[in-house]
Design a protein around this motif. Sequence first.
Motif, PDB file in Angstrom:
ATOM      1  N   SER A  36       2.172 -11.337  51.872  1.00 21.33           N
ATOM      2  CA  SER A  36       1.655 -11.918  50.849  1.00 21.33           C
ATOM      3  C   SER A  36       2.876 -12.841  50.095  1.00 21.33           C
ATOM      4  O   SER A  36       2.583 -13.875  49.583  1.00 21.33           O
ATOM      5  CB  SER A  36       1.131 -10.767  49.620  1.00 21.33           C
ATOM      6  N   VAL A  37       4.106 -12.067  50.259  1.00 22.52           N
ATOM      7  CA  VAL A  37       5.146 -13.220  49.970  1.00 22.52           C
ATOM      8  C   VAL A  37       5.204 -14.606  50.549  1.00 22.52           C
ATOM      9  O   VAL A  37       5.392 -15.599  49.793  1.00 22.52           O
ATOM     10  CB  VAL A  37       6.475 -12.366  50.179  1.00 22.52           C
ATOM     11  N   GLY A  38       5.252 -14.551  51.965  1.00 17.24           N
ATOM     12  CA  GLY A  38       4.995 -15.781  52.563  1.00 17.24           C
ATOM     13  C   GLY A  38       3.987 -16.435  52.295  1.00 17.24           C
ATOM     14  O   GLY A  38       4.030 -17.683  51.917  1.00 17.24           O
ATOM     15  N   ALA A  39       2.830 -15.768  52.049  1.00 20.46           N
ATOM     16  CA  ALA A  39       1.433 -16.645  51.755  1.00 20.46           C
ATOM     17  C   ALA A  39       1.606 -17.330  50.494  1.00 20.46           C
ATOM     18  O   ALA A  39       1.014 -18.465  50.154  1.00 20.46           O
ATOM     19  CB  ALA A  39       0.142 -15.676  51.805  1.00 20.46           C
ATOM     20  N   ALA A  40       2.120 -16.324  49.433  1.00 17.40           N
ATOM     21  CA  ALA A  40       2.348 -16.854  47.885  1.00 17.40           C
ATOM     22  C   ALA A  40       3.213 -18.188  48.017  1.00 17.40           C
ATOM     23  O   ALA A  40       2.780 -19.236  47.495  1.00 17.40           O
ATOM     24  CB  ALA A  40       2.889 -15.884  47.098  1.00 17.40           C
TER      25      ALA A  40
END
Lengths: 416, 262
Positions: free
Chosen positions: A111-115
């Motif tokens: 999620s960190v990457g996707a965000a």
Amino acid sequence: MSAAGPPRGTNLAPRETAPRRKPHAWGEPTNDPHISNPAASAESPVVPPTDERVRDIGALRRFLSRPEFGSISGAVLVFIVFLLAAGDSGMFSAEGIVNWATVAAFLGIISVGAALLMIGGEFDLSIGSMIGFAGMMLAIPALYWGWPVWVACLFTFALCAALGAVNGYLVIRTGLPSFIVTLAFYFILRGLSLALSTMLTGKTILSNYEGVSLRDLVNGDYLSSTLFSGHVLTGVFNAMAGWGWIAARDGGEALAVGIPKVIVWWLLLTVIGGFVLARTRQGNWILAVGGDATAAKNTGVPVARVKISLFIVTALCAALFAVLQVADAGSAAADRGLQKEFEAIIAAVIGGCLLSGGYGSVVGASIGALIFGMVQIGIGYTSIDNNWYRVFLGAMLLAAVLFNTYIRKRVALGRR
Amino acid sequence: MDIDYILQLEDISKYFGSVIALNGVTLRLKRGEVHCLLGDNGAGKSTLIKTLAGVHLPDKGEYLVDGRPVRFQSPREALDLGIATVYQDLALVPLMSVARNFFMGREPRRKLLGSFHVMDHELAAGTAIEKLAEMGIKVRDASQVVGTMSGGERQCLAIARAIHFGARVLILDEPTAALGVKQSVNVLKLINRARAKGISVIFITHNVNYAYPVGDTFTLLNRGKSLGTFAKSAVAKDEVLDMMAGGAEMKELMADLEGVSI
Ligand SMILES: Nc1ncnc2c1ncn2[C@@H]1O[C@H](COP(=O)(O)OP(=O)(O)O)[C@@H](O)[C@H]1O
Ligand SMILES: [Mg+2]
């Protein structure tokens, strides 16, 4: 950072009595009613705080319009609901917490990457397929080709970084929406994982070969076992068990072995991602390319470099997910990571990221992942049927999108 | 070469697919002059200044800075040479704060704990507020998002930013479009002040009352071609008006409204 000002005019009353329109020298700040800003807060390092068109906006309202606000309140709500529904079921014992926090941590990493990517104005739908592919690219060389596990890990990370760069390069060069380009890789990578593993090994789930197990290989490799498998703070947990604070096994050790390393990775990535976004030049570039790529380019932001880097970061997050999962499960499977791209995007949206880019929070996305973990595992501790999990997810996404749309309108009128 | 040109576009052509946006245009900017670029909508003025700013690479012709040929791959390279631009669309990001927009692409940095480079938000906020105040815009909170500002305030922000970074050349594409008279006069004063400091300026406007007082030189573009460059001493104000979009119609209207002259 603060809420919307009132429409122009509602705060005009005091100004009418103030002296106005006196001629002023060039360079002197004017009081021109057409020029001064409609709503500004009371803190300013330079100008003394005497502007009749400024409303003081409290710390609470400032917090309410942070991008993370939705996810924090959602997490608190979910926490309270499960505390009431499953408070005495063991969900909030040390073991239970580690259990759902681990699920949250896996999702949180991607999620960190996707965000970051979403704030940069792009999507990656190939995250889930990349997880399956990366796991295979770690397991096959380690099990079948006799590579040291740390070399296989490096290979996996390098391969995924290259794939992320290809994703980004195609998006930049073609000008096509990243949705389409990464949808292609969603199929390509899933197909490749299945086809390659069948071709090379005859299987799609790999856990051992010729009597050697993948788990033993990972645990026998100093670098990869130190980084990716097992727990930290085991001693602290055992001590706490000794003092009777948390549940213990028959032998006296804690039932919860420690904090899994995946949780450490998750927290680390969240802190780094949040720091980069808020505090660095690169963070400003990410916000700029997501907010308006043309404006960013015209002011000298290296748009292509920023976007391609974000695709690489997202791919590396997927690779990290895969490596941690292989270490945790002791196996790799070609169908791992199914639907993870959607879960990561949903977590980012719950965390306050706008689908249109340019606005959002890494910390919020991680809290979004925490909500996922709590609900997915928490439902098992209640009498509710597990299938309601997906219903909840959809509802949560819808609520978050509606909330974000509302917030964006307020941001357009207020401040952040 | 006798005359000291800071920027030169020699016989520049620029195509967008089948559209010929610029067709063999030559524009020479003398050091320290204010050069007004005039022409109808669609004449290619914005394309010309985007070529100067490093947004577009010309398809034909040569671009020289200080007499040396350049091929800017990005606006960043132009900015590095002290060539700053106020684009017609302003190049601001509405969701970002005033300070973040002001320093977009050129973020000030400081060291944290002696090792990490972080963006210097305090310096950015202070500078943005100070430079906007010089333009007559009062912003108390540099974390205010640009989306909340009025059109005029945004235009002033874009101008203040260009003046801050345009150490040598300032390019202004219709910078007074969203401004009232008073703020427009402020912009004209800024242009004068920039010239006094030795900065060269390219100024696009549709208002002869703004172009004539500050301009030293006028270049007229029409349908992608240059119709010539004129020194101020060589043209009268109504000749300049003739060159401008709708100038002829404007004069007719003035003749109809008896006794009014511009
Ligand atoms: N990026 C672009 N792609 C295609 N055509 C363009 C582009 N930019 C400008 N043009 C075309 O080039 C011509 C000149 O436009 P422009 O330079 O914006 O004129 P002006 O600023 O003088 O009004 C117009 O016909 C416009 O449609
Ligand atoms: Mg134009």
